[in-house]
Scaffold this motif. Structure first.
Motif, mmCIF file in Angstrom:
data_model
loop_
_atom_site.group_PDB
_atom_site.id
_atom_site.type_symbol
_atom_site.label_atom_id
_atom_site.label_comp_id
_atom_site.label_asym_id
_atom_site.label_seq_id
_atom_site.Cartn_x
_atom_site.Cartn_y
_atom_site.Cartn_z
ATOM 1 N N ILE A 1 0.847 -1.200 0.000
ATOM 2 C CA ILE A 1 0.000 0.000 0.000
ATOM 3 C C ILE A 1 0.880 1.247 0.000
ATOM 4 O O ILE A 1 0.660 2.182 -0.771
ATOM 5 C CB ILE A 1 -0.955 0.010 1.213
ATOM 6 N N LEU A 2 1.894 1.253 0.855
ATOM 7 C CA LEU A 2 2.771 2.418 0.974
ATOM 8 C C LEU A 2 3.592 2.665 -0.293
ATOM 9 O O LEU A 2 3.936 3.807 -0.587
ATOM 10 C CB LEU A 2 3.721 2.255 2.165
ATOM 11 N N GLU A 3 3.893 1.616 -1.024
ATOM 12 C CA GLU A 3 4.698 1.734 -2.242
ATOM 13 C C GLU A 3 4.124 2.761 -3.212
ATOM 14 O O GLU A 3 4.876 3.435 -3.914
ATOM 15 C CB GLU A 3 4.749 0.378 -2.950
ATOM 16 N N ASN A 4 2.825 2.898 -3.234
ATOM 17 C CA ASN A 4 2.186 3.865 -4.136
ATOM 18 C C ASN A 4 2.458 5.310 -3.722
ATOM 19 O O ASN A 4 2.306 6.219 -4.537
ATOM 20 C CB ASN A 4 0.671 3.626 -4.181
ATOM 21 N N TYR A 5 2.834 5.535 -2.480
ATOM 22 C CA TYR A 5 3.033 6.884 -1.963
ATOM 23 C C TYR A 5 4.508 7.229 -1.735
ATOM 24 O O TYR A 5 4.870 8.399 -1.702
ATOM 25 C CB TYR A 5 2.245 7.067 -0.652
ATOM 26 N N ILE A 6 5.337 6.217 -1.563
ATOM 27 C CA ILE A 6 6.768 6.446 -1.375
ATOM 28 C C ILE A 6 7.343 6.941 -2.701
ATOM 29 O O ILE A 6 7.152 6.302 -3.733
ATOM 30 C CB ILE A 6 7.484 5.154 -0.911
ATOM 31 N N PRO A 7 8.042 8.079 -2.686
ATOM 32 C CA PRO A 7 8.472 8.679 -3.951
ATOM 33 C C PRO A 7 9.741 8.074 -4.563
ATOM 34 O O PRO A 7 10.276 8.633 -5.516
ATOM 35 C CB PRO A 7 8.713 10.139 -3.564
ATOM 36 N N TYR A 8 10.213 6.959 -4.059
ATOM 37 C CA TYR A 8 11.458 6.386 -4.569
ATOM 38 C C TYR A 8 11.200 5.038 -5.232
ATOM 39 O O TYR A 8 10.464 4.209 -4.707
ATOM 40 C CB TYR A 8 12.464 6.198 -3.432
ATOM 41 N N ILE A 9 11.808 4.858 -6.395
ATOM 42 C CA ILE A 9 11.714 3.585 -7.103
ATOM 43 C C ILE A 9 13.107 3.169 -7.557
ATOM 44 O O ILE A 9 13.998 4.009 -7.700
ATOM 45 C CB ILE A 9 10.761 3.656 -8.321
ATOM 46 N N ILE A 10 13.265 1.884 -7.773
ATOM 47 C CA ILE A 10 14.530 1.372 -8.292
ATOM 48 C C ILE A 10 14.388 1.230 -9.803
ATOM 49 O O ILE A 10 13.392 0.699 -10.292
ATOM 50 C CB ILE A 10 14.889 0.034 -7.633
ATOM 51 N N GLU A 11 15.377 1.736 -10.501
ATOM 52 C CA GLU A 11 15.372 1.683 -11.957
ATOM 53 C C GLU A 11 16.585 0.902 -12.435
ATOM 54 O O GLU A 11 17.698 1.124 -11.955
ATOM 55 C CB GLU A 11 15.415 3.121 -12.491
ATOM 56 N N LEU B 1 16.339 6.105 2.484
ATOM 57 C CA LEU B 1 15.505 7.171 1.910
ATOM 58 C C LEU B 1 14.045 7.009 2.313
ATOM 59 O O LEU B 1 13.354 7.994 2.604
ATOM 60 C CB LEU B 1 15.634 7.168 0.384
ATOM 61 N N GLU B 2 13.559 5.767 2.342
ATOM 62 C CA GLU B 2 12.177 5.520 2.761
ATOM 63 C C GLU B 2 11.960 5.935 4.211
ATOM 64 O O GLU B 2 10.912 6.497 4.552
ATOM 65 C CB GLU B 2 11.833 4.043 2.576
ATOM 66 N N LYS B 3 12.926 5.684 5.049
ATOM 67 C CA LYS B 3 12.805 6.064 6.459
ATOM 68 C C LYS B 3 12.805 7.586 6.621
ATOM 69 O O LYS B 3 12.056 8.124 7.438
ATOM 70 C CB LYS B 3 13.923 5.429 7.278
ATOM 71 N N LEU B 4 13.623 8.272 5.841
ATOM 72 C CA LEU B 4 13.621 9.739 5.885
ATOM 73 C C LEU B 4 12.277 10.289 5.412
ATOM 74 O O LEU B 4 11.741 11.230 5.994
ATOM 75 C CB LEU B 4 14.756 10.296 5.015
ATOM 76 N N VAL C 1 5.808 -1.451 11.327
ATOM 77 C CA VAL C 1 5.802 -0.009 11.022
ATOM 78 C C VAL C 1 6.681 0.737 12.019
ATOM 79 O O VAL C 1 7.491 1.579 11.639
ATOM 80 C CB VAL C 1 4.365 0.560 11.021
ATOM 81 N N LYS C 2 6.543 0.407 13.286
ATOM 82 C CA LYS C 2 7.336 1.082 14.322
ATOM 83 C C LYS C 2 8.829 0.827 14.136
ATOM 84 O O LYS C 2 9.634 1.738 14.282
ATOM 85 C CB LYS C 2 6.899 0.618 15.709
ATOM 86 N N GLU C 3 9.188 -0.402 13.844
ATOM 87 C CA GLU C 3 10.592 -0.752 13.715
ATOM 88 C C GLU C 3 11.196 -0.297 12.382
ATOM 89 O O GLU C 3 12.254 0.293 12.342
ATOM 90 C CB GLU C 3 10.789 -2.265 13.867
ATOM 91 N N TYR C 4 10.508 -0.588 11.292
ATOM 92 C CA TYR C 4 11.058 -0.273 9.974
ATOM 93 C C TYR C 4 11.178 1.233 9.756
ATOM 94 O O TYR C 4 12.233 1.722 9.342
ATOM 95 C CB TYR C 4 10.189 -0.883 8.877
ATOM 96 N N PHE C 5 10.116 1.970 10.045
ATOM 97 C CA PHE C 5 10.118 3.411 9.829
ATOM 98 C C PHE C 5 10.562 4.188 11.066
ATOM 99 O O PHE C 5 10.637 5.409 11.024
ATOM 100 C CB PHE C 5 8.755 3.888 9.360
ATOM 101 N N GLN C 6 10.781 3.497 12.155
ATOM 102 C CA GLN C 6 11.202 4.106 13.412
ATOM 103 C C GLN C 6 10.233 5.204 13.846
ATOM 104 O O GLN C 6 10.625 6.310 14.193
ATOM 105 C CB GLN C 6 12.639 4.626 13.295
#
Length: 126
Positions: A38-48, A79-82, A119-124
């Motif tokens: 779900i979050l992938e659609n909103y996270i502005p970073y992708i791997i190319e 970057l996702e955590k930031l 969510v708590k651990e991954y995104f702190q």
């Protein structure tokens, strides 16, 4: 003459050990499939994919980062955590996503304690 086969075996074992260690260091943290999808659609970073390996692209600015191959997934995680510190908020078991204008754009209900803990651990996020 007997030490030569032992030396070859020792080098092989050391090589395997160092390879496994390097592989473990470059692996990203485990992700919760449902919430992250779900979050992938909103996270502005992708791997190319590119000719020289992988790059990380910011979808909003188009800026590309080209970290060393060993560090691509670790840098993406960083970057996702930031991003999460600025655009995610946790309210009990509801994860709220905000846009740049700080307006709420999505609410995700975390269904299990595993999702909440991830969510708590991954995104702190606290």
């Amino acid at each position: 003459m007997k030490s030569k086969p032992l030396l070859i075996i020792a080098f092989f074992i050391i090589f395997i050990f160092l390879s496994i260690t390097a592989l473990k260091e470059s692996m990203p943290s485990a992700r919760n499939e449902r919430v992250y999808s779900i979050l992938e659609n909103y996270i502005p970073y992708i791997i190319e994919k590119r000719a020289g390996g992988l790059s990380i692209v910011d979808k909003t600015t188009g800026i590309k980062e080209k970290p060393p191959a060993k560090q691509v997934f670790l840098r993406l995680e960083q970057l996702e955590k930031l991003w999460a510190k600025e655009f995610l908020k946790l309210d009990k078991n509801i994860l709220i996503i905000y846009n740049k204008e700080k307006k709420e754009i999505k609410r995700i209900t975390l269904e299990t304690n595993d999702e909440l803990n991830w969510v708590k651990e991954y995104f702190q996020i606290k």
